[in-house]
Scaffold this motif. Structure first.
Motif, PDB file in Angstrom:
ATOM      1  N   VAL A   1       0.819  -1.218   0.000  1.00  0.00           N
ATOM      2  CA  VAL A   1       0.000   0.000   0.000  1.00  0.00           C
ATOM      3  C   VAL A   1       0.850   1.264   0.000  1.00  0.00           C
ATOM      4  O   VAL A   1       0.404   2.297  -0.497  1.00  0.00           O
ATOM      5  CB  VAL A   1      -1.027   0.051   1.157  1.00  0.00           C
ATOM      6  CG1 VAL A   1      -1.982  -1.099   1.083  1.00  0.00           C
ATOM      7  CG2 VAL A   1      -0.383   0.155   2.501  1.00  0.00           C
ATOM      8  N   GLU A   2       2.057   1.175   0.504  1.00  0.00           N
ATOM      9  CA  GLU A   2       2.929   2.354   0.489  1.00  0.00           C
ATOM     10  C   GLU A   2       3.323   2.755  -0.920  1.00  0.00           C
ATOM     11  O   GLU A   2       3.587   3.923  -1.175  1.00  0.00           O
ATOM     12  CB  GLU A   2       4.195   2.094   1.302  1.00  0.00           C
ATOM     13  CG  GLU A   2       3.960   2.148   2.778  1.00  0.00           C
ATOM     14  CD  GLU A   2       5.200   1.845   3.563  1.00  0.00           C
ATOM     15  OE1 GLU A   2       5.379   2.514   4.594  1.00  0.00           O
ATOM     16  OE2 GLU A   2       5.985   0.958   3.179  1.00  0.00           O
ATOM     17  N   SER A   3       3.354   1.808  -1.822  1.00  0.00           N
ATOM     18  CA  SER A   3       3.830   2.111  -3.169  1.00  0.00           C
ATOM     19  C   SER A   3       2.775   1.903  -4.250  1.00  0.00           C
ATOM     20  O   SER A   3       3.083   2.038  -5.425  1.00  0.00           O
ATOM     21  CB  SER A   3       5.045   1.234  -3.495  1.00  0.00           C
ATOM     22  OG  SER A   3       4.672  -0.130  -3.444  1.00  0.00           O
ATOM     23  N   GLY A   4       1.558   1.593  -3.858  1.00  0.00           N
ATOM     24  CA  GLY A   4       0.569   1.303  -4.875  1.00  0.00           C
ATOM     25  C   GLY A   4      -0.733   2.044  -4.679  1.00  0.00           C
ATOM     26  O   GLY A   4      -0.843   2.923  -3.828  1.00  0.00           O
ATOM     27  N   PRO A   5      -1.716   1.658  -5.461  1.00  0.00           N
ATOM     28  CA  PRO A   5      -3.019   2.313  -5.375  1.00  0.00           C
ATOM     29  C   PRO A   5      -3.809   1.854  -4.139  1.00  0.00           C
ATOM     30  O   PRO A   5      -3.403   0.930  -3.440  1.00  0.00           O
ATOM     31  CB  PRO A   5      -3.714   1.844  -6.652  1.00  0.00           C
ATOM     32  CG  PRO A   5      -3.106   0.502  -6.923  1.00  0.00           C
ATOM     33  CD  PRO A   5      -1.676   0.618  -6.461  1.00  0.00           C
ATOM     34  N   THR A   6      -4.914   2.505  -3.911  1.00  0.00           N
ATOM     35  CA  THR A   6      -5.825   2.137  -2.841  1.00  0.00           C
ATOM     36  C   THR A   6      -6.227   0.675  -3.021  1.00  0.00           C
ATOM     37  O   THR A   6      -6.422   0.210  -4.130  1.00  0.00           O
ATOM     38  CB  THR A   6      -7.075   3.045  -2.893  1.00  0.00           C
ATOM     39  OG1 THR A   6      -6.645   4.390  -2.742  1.00  0.00           O
ATOM     40  CG2 THR A   6      -8.069   2.698  -1.824  1.00  0.00           C
ATOM     41  N   VAL A   7      -6.363  -0.047  -1.934  1.00  0.00           N
ATOM     42  CA  VAL A   7      -6.725  -1.457  -2.014  1.00  0.00           C
ATOM     43  C   VAL A   7      -8.225  -1.646  -1.840  1.00  0.00           C
ATOM     44  O   VAL A   7      -8.912  -0.787  -1.276  1.00  0.00           O
ATOM     45  CB  VAL A   7      -5.964  -2.301  -0.964  1.00  0.00           C
ATOM     46  CG1 VAL A   7      -4.465  -2.187  -1.170  1.00  0.00           C
ATOM     47  CG2 VAL A   7      -6.339  -1.915   0.451  1.00  0.00           C
ATOM     48  N   ASP A   8      -8.716  -2.764  -2.319  1.00  0.00           N
ATOM     49  CA  ASP A   8     -10.116  -3.157  -2.135  1.00  0.00           C
ATOM     50  C   ASP A   8     -10.179  -3.955  -0.844  1.00  0.00           C
ATOM     51  O   ASP A   8      -9.566  -5.023  -0.728  1.00  0.00           O
ATOM     52  CB  ASP A   8     -10.559  -3.999  -3.336  1.00  0.00           C
ATOM     53  CG  ASP A   8     -11.983  -4.483  -3.219  1.00  0.00           C
ATOM     54  OD1 ASP A   8     -12.328  -5.146  -2.213  1.00  0.00           O
ATOM     55  OD2 ASP A   8     -12.766  -4.221  -4.150  1.00  0.00           O
ATOM     56  N   ALA A   9     -10.936  -3.452   0.128  1.00  0.00           N
ATOM     57  CA  ALA A   9     -10.974  -4.077   1.458  1.00  0.00           C
ATOM     58  C   ALA A   9     -11.465  -5.514   1.418  1.00  0.00           C
ATOM     59  O   ALA A   9     -10.908  -6.384   2.092  1.00  0.00           O
ATOM     60  CB  ALA A   9     -11.824  -3.252   2.414  1.00  0.00           C
ATOM     61  N   ALA A  10     -12.498  -5.801   0.635  1.00  0.00           N
ATOM     62  CA  ALA A  10     -13.016  -7.166   0.581  1.00  0.00           C
ATOM     63  C   ALA A  10     -12.028  -8.096  -0.099  1.00  0.00           C
ATOM     64  O   ALA A  10     -11.807  -9.230   0.363  1.00  0.00           O
ATOM     65  CB  ALA A  10     -14.366  -7.197  -0.139  1.00  0.00           C
TER      66      ALA A  10
END
Length: 159
Positions: A142-151
């Motif tokens: 997450v520090e180097s990428g896009p927002t994550v999908d929580a599910a």
């Protein structure tokens, strides 16, 4: 509602009554929201894990964090770090899904650190070592990428 005054619960404690979305973000008054988790519920460890897993799988880690927080506050002293660490993982996933990459990564690592002492055992069937690995890997991502999908990123708490 007079928005210059603080929302209060039945006991007079400050409590925000605004509806919230699945990631716990406040919505405007009157908007449809996700039902909030009741606070202060005492559950067995198995009930806590089942409810938290259901919420994680539904993409609602903020709500899962509240379930873990109840266990942390009501459980035995020697298990507080276990439940607190799980709560931190859930809120770390929440921040990561909201786009707060720095805060999400920090909380994921903090939760992993709190859980690490339990990695040699599997309290209540919790796959602690796998969760620690999951949290550290997700924090780096997450520090180097896009927002994550929580599910999509929801961890498995038990094997």
């Amino acid at each position: 509602m007079n928005e210059t005054r603080r929302d209060r619960d039945a006991e007079g404690r400050a409590r925000n009554a605004r509806p919230r979305d699945g990631l716990g973000r406040p919505l405007p008054y009157g908007a449809p929201g996700v039902e909030r988790q009741p606070e202060g519920v005492v559950r067995t460890p198995a009930e806590t894990l089942a409810e938290a897993q259901r919420l994680l799988d539904a993409g609602m880690p903020f709500h899962a964090h509240e379930v873990f927080e109840d266990a942390w506050k009501s459980g035995p002293e020697d298990e507080r770090e276990l439940w607190r660490g799980l709560a931190q993982l859930a809120v770390g996933l929440t921040h990561s899904a909201r786009g707060n990459t720095a805060g999400g990564a920090r909380l994921l690592r903090r939760g992993a650190g709190a859980l690490a002492p339990f990695a040699g055992s599997a309290p209540y069937g919790i796959e602690v070592a796998a969760l620690v690995d999951w949290a550290r890997e997700l924090a780096a991502r997450v520090e180097s990428g896009p927002t994550v999908d929580a599910a999509a990123e929801a961890p498995r708490l038990r094997g």
